[in-house]
Design an enzyme around this catalytic site. Structure first.
Site, short mmCIF file in Angstrom:
data_model
loop_
_atom_site.label_atom_id
_atom_site.label_comp_id
_atom_site.label_asym_id
_atom_site.label_seq_id
_atom_site.Cartn_x
_atom_site.Cartn_y
_atom_site.Cartn_z
N THR A 12 -7.01 10.87 2.51
CA THR A 12 -5.85 10.32 3.23
C THR A 12 -6.13 8.88 3.66
O THR A 12 -7.27 8.41 3.65
CB THR A 12 -5.52 11.17 4.48
OG1 THR A 12 -6.67 11.24 5.31
CG2 THR A 12 -5.10 12.57 4.08
N CYS A 13 -5.06 8.22 4.05
CA CYS A 13 -5.09 6.83 4.50
C CYS A 13 -6.19 6.63 5.55
O CYS A 13 -6.32 7.47 6.43
CB CYS A 13 -3.73 6.49 5.07
SG CYS A 13 -3.59 4.84 5.75
N PRO A 14 -6.97 5.60 5.43
CA PRO A 14 -6.92 4.48 4.49
C PRO A 14 -7.90 4.62 3.32
O PRO A 14 -8.12 3.69 2.57
CB PRO A 14 -7.34 3.30 5.36
CG PRO A 14 -8.40 3.90 6.25
CD PRO A 14 -7.90 5.31 6.54
N ASP A 39 -1.91 11.24 -1.26
CA ASP A 39 -1.38 10.89 0.06
C ASP A 39 -0.09 10.09 -0.10
O ASP A 39 -0.11 9.01 -0.68
CB ASP A 39 -2.42 10.06 0.82
CG ASP A 39 -1.98 9.71 2.23
OD1 ASP A 39 -0.90 10.17 2.66
OD2 ASP A 39 -2.72 8.97 2.90
N ASP A 45 0.73 1.75 1.15
CA ASP A 45 -0.59 1.12 1.28
C ASP A 45 -0.95 0.28 0.05
O ASP A 45 -1.43 -0.84 0.19
CB ASP A 45 -1.67 2.17 1.50
CG ASP A 45 -1.57 2.86 2.85
OD1 ASP A 45 -0.83 2.37 3.72
OD2 ASP A 45 -2.24 3.89 3.02
#
Length: 77
Positions: A12-14, A39, A45
């Site tokens: 998941t982010c980042p 994600d 992003d």
């Protein structure tokens, strides 16, 4: 032209963008990096990452919850 595949599914982010950034650093200018991510936030992003770094987002697709981004490393390294 060189092309590398980076599978960051499940992260998941980042992390997807951070791992892509690390992978791009080791590639020659003009090389392509294809990233597979799951994600949904990675869509925003990677667009922002490309705009901020100068690397080109040359491809994007989504199939069954897997996002595929193709980046081309900027020519000036």
């Amino acid at each position: 032209m060189s092309e590398t595949l980076l599978d960051v599914q499940g992260l998941t982010c980042p992390l997807p963008v951070l791992k892509a950034n690390k992978a791009l650093r080791s590639l020659a200018a003009g090389a392509r990096l294809t990233v597979l991510a799951t994600d949904p936030a990675s869509v925003k992003d990677f667009r922002a990452y490309a705009a901020e770094t100068g690397h080109a987002l040359v491809g994007f697709s989504e199939e069954k919850g897997v996002y595929r981004f193709t980046l081309r490393k900027r020519e000036d390294g």
